[in-house]
Design a protein around this motif. Structure first.
Motif, PDB file in Angstrom:
ATOM      1  N   MET A   1       0.765  -1.094   0.430  1.00 57.02           N
ATOM      2  CA  MET A   1      -0.372  -0.042   0.314  1.00 57.02           C
ATOM      3  C   MET A   1       0.825   1.085  -0.408  1.00 57.02           C
ATOM      4  O   MET A   1       0.610   2.034  -0.491  1.00 57.02           O
ATOM      5  N   LEU A   2       2.138   0.935   0.867  1.00 58.13           N
ATOM      6  CA  LEU A   2       2.913   2.136   0.934  1.00 58.13           C
ATOM      7  C   LEU A   2       3.594   2.646  -0.568  1.00 58.13           C
ATOM      8  O   LEU A   2       3.361   3.405  -1.321  1.00 58.13           O
ATOM      9  N   GLU A   3       3.847   1.414  -1.022  1.00 57.16           N
ATOM     10  CA  GLU A   3       4.626   1.416  -2.660  1.00 57.16           C
ATOM     11  C   GLU A   3       3.667   1.791  -3.641  1.00 57.16           C
ATOM     12  O   GLU A   3       4.053   3.058  -4.026  1.00 57.16           O
ATOM     13  N   SER A   4       2.201   1.171  -3.283  1.00 56.26           N
ATOM     14  CA  SER A   4       1.033   2.283  -3.959  1.00 56.26           C
ATOM     15  C   SER A   4       1.146   3.831  -3.915  1.00 56.26           C
ATOM     16  O   SER A   4       0.203   4.623  -5.307  1.00 56.26           O
ATOM     17  N   ALA A   5       1.028   4.279  -2.893  1.00 63.60           N
ATOM     18  CA  ALA A   5       0.924   6.103  -2.690  1.00 63.60           C
ATOM     19  C   ALA A   5       2.490   6.399  -3.156  1.00 63.60           C
ATOM     20  O   ALA A   5       1.828   7.453  -4.004  1.00 63.60           O
ATOM     21  N   THR A   6       3.528   5.646  -2.946  1.00 63.08           N
ATOM     22  CA  THR A   6       4.817   6.489  -3.707  1.00 63.08           C
ATOM     23  C   THR A   6       4.668   6.440  -5.274  1.00 63.08           C
ATOM     24  O   THR A   6       4.574   7.631  -5.282  1.00 63.08           O
ATOM     25  N   TYR A   7       4.505   5.503  -5.384  1.00 66.39           N
ATOM     26  CA  TYR A   7       4.596   5.236  -7.227  1.00 66.39           C
ATOM     27  C   TYR A   7       2.913   5.308  -7.577  1.00 66.39           C
ATOM     28  O   TYR A   7       2.804   4.417  -8.483  1.00 66.39           O
ATOM     29  N   TYR A   8       2.415   6.080  -7.383  1.00 76.31           N
ATOM     30  CA  TYR A   8       0.653   6.415  -7.735  1.00 76.31           C
ATOM     31  C   TYR A   8       0.633   6.195  -9.473  1.00 76.31           C
ATOM     32  O   TYR A   8       0.099   5.956  -9.658  1.00 76.31           O
ATOM     33  N   LYS A   9       1.605   6.699  -9.778  1.00 77.13           N
ATOM     34  CA  LYS A   9       0.761   6.924 -11.359  1.00 77.13           C
ATOM     35  C   LYS A   9       1.912   5.891 -12.773  1.00 77.13           C
ATOM     36  O   LYS A   9       1.269   5.262 -13.092  1.00 77.13           O
ATOM     37  N   LYS A  10       2.545   4.861 -11.423  1.00 79.00           N
ATOM     38  CA  LYS A  10       3.428   3.367 -11.869  1.00 79.00           C
ATOM     39  C   LYS A  10       2.576   2.405 -11.546  1.00 79.00           C
ATOM     40  O   LYS A  10       2.631   0.972 -12.004  1.00 79.00           O
ATOM     41  N   ARG A  11       1.754   2.279 -10.823  1.00 78.50           N
ATOM     42  CA  ARG A  11       0.790   1.476  -9.770  1.00 78.50           C
ATOM     43  C   ARG A  11      -0.617   1.625 -10.662  1.00 78.50           C
ATOM     44  O   ARG A  11      -1.494   2.164 -10.560  1.00 78.50           O
ATOM     45  N   ASN A  12      -1.544  -0.347 -11.119  1.00 77.18           N
ATOM     46  CA  ASN A  12      -2.112   0.021 -11.849  1.00 77.18           C
ATOM     47  C   ASN A  12      -3.946  -0.430 -10.558  1.00 77.18           C
ATOM     48  O   ASN A  12      -3.357  -0.417  -9.345  1.00 77.18           O
ATOM     49  N   LYS A  13      -4.646   0.819 -11.486  1.00 76.19           N
ATOM     50  CA  LYS A  13      -6.034   0.772 -10.071  1.00 76.19           C
ATOM     51  C   LYS A  13      -7.306   1.071 -10.446  1.00 76.19           C
ATOM     52  O   LYS A  13      -7.907   0.324 -10.055  1.00 76.19           O
ATOM     53  N   TRP A  14      -6.800   1.898 -11.856  1.00 75.42           N
ATOM     54  CA  TRP A  14      -8.455   1.719 -12.445  1.00 75.42           C
ATOM     55  C   TRP A  14      -8.024  -0.030 -13.305  1.00 75.42           C
ATOM     56  O   TRP A  14      -8.253   0.142 -14.387  1.00 75.42           O
TER      57      TRP A  14
END
Length: 754
Positions: free
Chosen positions: A449-462
């Motif tokens: 979750m922390l990594e997803s917040a830090t690299y939010y532009k490069k982690r799929n979520k949609w």
């Protein structure tokens, strides 16, 4: 002064004696509290006792979303069904007595039973009036008939007596004589007002108690339920359709508009299966709801829900899921790790964040199951058509919103996922279900979750059933005026970072994301053996006139490696199919003319080759190395000399131009143009990763070529070191493997290459 402990003991003993004398144990006060059956029948609800008793007896029930909806009006058909069940009336054979009651009607049993019993006699027009609201005066008459209540002789009169129909005055009077109704507080009966579910339940309960059919139970007290998110009851009547997703959890679609089942289809991918259920919205409306269950090979499944609404009418659809045998539920939210939003020249502003979080359910047996919950994404589909018949596809993100809310009612978990369309849009929401823990420890979950917040532009979520959508570079078309252009980026459809984390941790969440990625790549590729972009780059369009679709060699190289490594890790028999297909494509480019010729035996394969356009494009060092490495891997895997021949031709081209590739400051030029000029600033880290990989590949095949790559590695690493630009984890580990750890550049370590 007496000892405090002694005094406390005397008080406790006295309380036990008192409680025993009055027939009550010391634990009764706790056991009187029960769990709610419905979210809207709570401690403050005026009819909670009557509703609860009738529900416990199976006389009345609620809706699939664990609501009773007390204010919803009761129609005559529903009233007949409830009376037939409460009185346990015999079920007679169907007779065509009423025009509006067929043998397939949901009210046929109640209508036939109450008609035979003389409770409901129908209307003058020959109908039962099943869909008509039951008025208070009609209710009085049918209850008097149902329970054979007789006139006691007591004089009863309401202030609005004149408003009561002649045919119902007797029923109203008798009902009041027996104390089943007392009318309104202002002395009126209000005869014409429709009866709602709560009122009907109370009057039915009173009649049954009066006639000795049931005993009145003590007042109930509810344990306060646990609420998640911004859960709210929906007071008005809703339409429900059940979606056959799972045997362990009931799944429904809920909406104020009618949802009509339009069929389902099954689509098999190499390592997943999609079952797609389609529902038409509102009869003749062109809007549809698609629910896709993606079954993964490890037993987990994704649930993708999509509203496609090409009209002005707003539509709200809720996915409702209920799960039983629950001991407790916990929501671990991503929002614990705030995102620092930023704008850059390449991608502009990314309006997306991360999923909602992981919902963990502990069963009564102590087992734990987890599901990852995605947010809702509302977007508009964009298309730009070109004279050659091809087109470019993007979406404009209109908003990202929280979809999840829920309530725990005893051992039942109610989860609601809301999709709200405003018209002329698409709304997506996703959930990943697992009967096991997606993360083995909270620490590993928090790290992701922390990594997803830090690299939010490069982690799929949609995520959608057709792949993930991410913010596209500002140099794409069609780009909406808002700048919020999103698309399916092939480099993010494949989940490299997830693959690395799976290899490191073997966590189930990463495994399921990889299965999903394999399916998405299968969908994106379609019937071809390679991948074409679906978005036009205005940068390439300006340089060469290229429009989508076109082959991007770097994309295909990385996908081939992803499927190769992932397939080997998962034991797939077809792990090397993508590798072979792409190596064949590269080996064929000389004959197709998609090369930059250096001499008779040396050439570069171009970075891009369009589907329908004959255009010569540039070759960048990172694309060149990536393609050469693929050819070498294919040669090792299949032993076909054509792969080595093509790789040697590209090595020879680099060898002849090596000094031209190196910039005066030690960095590498980004590309060579068709006219053999070298221009552009190279990627910060990516090319060094590729050079190290090339060094390793040639080590096993032809070590004589290593000095060339060592020269380029030393030059690139020296430039990074001199400017303290740091390194990636891949660079660090790669330099260690090839025996050059001393070349590690100064600066910060990065997870993703810049």
């Amino acid at each position: 002064m007496p000892n405090r402990k002694v005094m406390n003991g005397m008080i406790c003993s006295f309380l036990v004696i008192v409680l025993s004398l009055f027939g009550c144990s010391s634990t009764d006060a706790q056991t009187n509290a029960i769990y709610q059956n419905f979210t809207d029948v709570h401690n403050q609800f005026w009819a909670k006792d009557e509703v609860t008793q009738l529900v416990d007896m199976g006389i009345i029930n609620g809706y699939p979303d664990k609501q009773f909806r007390p204010s919803v009006e009761v129609n005559r058909g529903q009233a007949a069904n409830l009376l037939a069940g409460a009185l346990k009336l015999p079920e007679p054979a169907y007779e065509p007595v009423f025009k509006d009651i067929s043998n397939k009607s949901s009210f046929v049993k109640g209508a036939m039973a109450t008609f035979k019993a003389g409770i409901f006699i129908g209307k003058e027009d020959g109908t039962f009036g099943a869909g008509d609201s039951l008025t208070r005066e009609q209710m009085a008459t049918v209850l008097v008939r149902a329970f054979n209540l007789e006139d006691t002789g007591e004089h009863i009169e309401f202030k609005d007596e004149a408003r009561i129909s002649e045919s119902h005055k007797e029923g109203v009077k008798i009902l009041a004589q027996h104390g089943i109704t007392t009318g309104k507080e202002d002395g009126t009966f209000d005869p014409k007002t429709p009866v709602n579910r709560a009122t009907y339940a109370v009057f039915l309960h009173r009649a049954m108690v009066k006639e000795g059919l049931i005993e009145e139970v003590p007042e109930v007290t509810f344990i306060e339920p646990k609420v998640f998110g911004s859960y709210q009851d929906t007071r008005f009547d809703q339409n429900f359709v059940e979606v056959p997703v799972s045997n362990k959890a009931k799944t429904y679609l809920r909406s104020t508009v009618h949802l009509q089942y339009a069929g389902n289809k099954t689509v098999n991918h190499r390592h997943a299966k999609d079952i797609i259920y389609t529902y038409k919205v509102g009869g003749l409306s062109p809007a549809v709801v698609n629910v896709t269950k993606r079954e993964l090979e490890n037993g987990d499944y994704f649930l993708f829900t999509e509203i496609r609404n090409p009209q002005r009418m707003p539509i709200r659809v809720d996915v409702i899921q209920t799960e039983g045998e629950l001991e407790k539920g916990i929501l671990r939210e991503y929002s614990r790790f705030p995102i620092k939003k930023e704008t850059d020249d390449t991608f502009g502003f990314d309006g997306t964040t991360y999923p909602t979080g992981v919902f963990e359910i502990t069963s009564k047996e102590g087992t734990k199951a987890q599901k990852m919950i995605g947010k809702a994404y509302r977007s508009k589909e964009l298309e730009l058509k070109y004279p050659n018949g091809e087109s470019s596809h993007t979406r404009e993100l209109l908003d990202e919103s929280e979809a999840f809310s829920g309530v725990t009612l005893g051992d039942i978990q109610l989860s609601v996922y809301t999709l709200s369309s405003r018209g002329y849009d698409i709304v997506d929401q996703w959930i990943l279900h697992s009967d096991q823990q997606l993360f083995s420890t909270n620490e590993r979950m928090d790290a992701w979750m922390l990594e997803s917040a830090t690299y939010y532009k490069k982690r799929n979520k949609w995520y959608t059933a057709n792949g993930p959508y991410n913010k596209m570079a500002t140099t794409i078309e069609p780009m909406p005026k808002s700048g919020r252009g999103y698309g399916r980026n092939l480099l993010l459809v494949k989940e490299d970072r997830v693959m690395a984390l799976y290899n490191e941790t073997q966590e189930r969440y990463y495994e399921s994301l990889l299965y999903n990625s394999f399916a998405n790549l299968d969908i994106f590729r379609g019937k071809k053996t390679y991948w074409e972009t679906e978005v036009t780059s205005t940068y390439l369009k300006g340089l060469f006139g290229i429009t989508a679709p076109f082959v991007d060699t770097r994309f295909n190289e990385q996908i081939a490696l992803f499927l190769y490594n992932g397939g080997k890790a998962f034991g797939h028999a077809d792990y090397n199919l993508g590798l072979k297909n792409y190596a064949d494509l590269l080996a064929s480019q000389k004959d197709k003319g998609n090369i930059i010729k250096v001499d008779a035996t040396s050439y570069y394969v171009q970075d891009y080759f369009p589907t329908k356009q004959k255009v010569n494009t540039h070759t960048s060092m990172n694309h060149l190395l990536g393609g050469m490495n693929i050819l070498l891997l294919a040669y090792e895997e299949f032993g076909d000399e054509k792969y080595l021949k093509t790789a040697n031709a590209q090595f020879s081209a680099i060898e002849k131009d090596v000094n031209r590739w190196i910039r005066p400051d030690g960095d590498i030029w980004y590309k060579t143009s068709p006219d053999r000029t070298f221009v552009g600033r190279d990627y910060t880290h990516l090319t060094l990763e590729d050079l190290i990989h090339s060094y390793e590949m040639w080590t096993n095949i032809d070590p004589s070529k290593l000095p060339l790559f060592e020269k380029l590695i030393r030059s690139k690493a020296g430039y990074l070191n001199a400017n303290q630009l740091g390194y990636t984890t891949k660079i660090k580990k790669g330099l260690e493997r090839i025996g050059m750890p001393e070349l590690l550049p100064a600066g910060e370590e990065h997870t993703d290459a810049l």
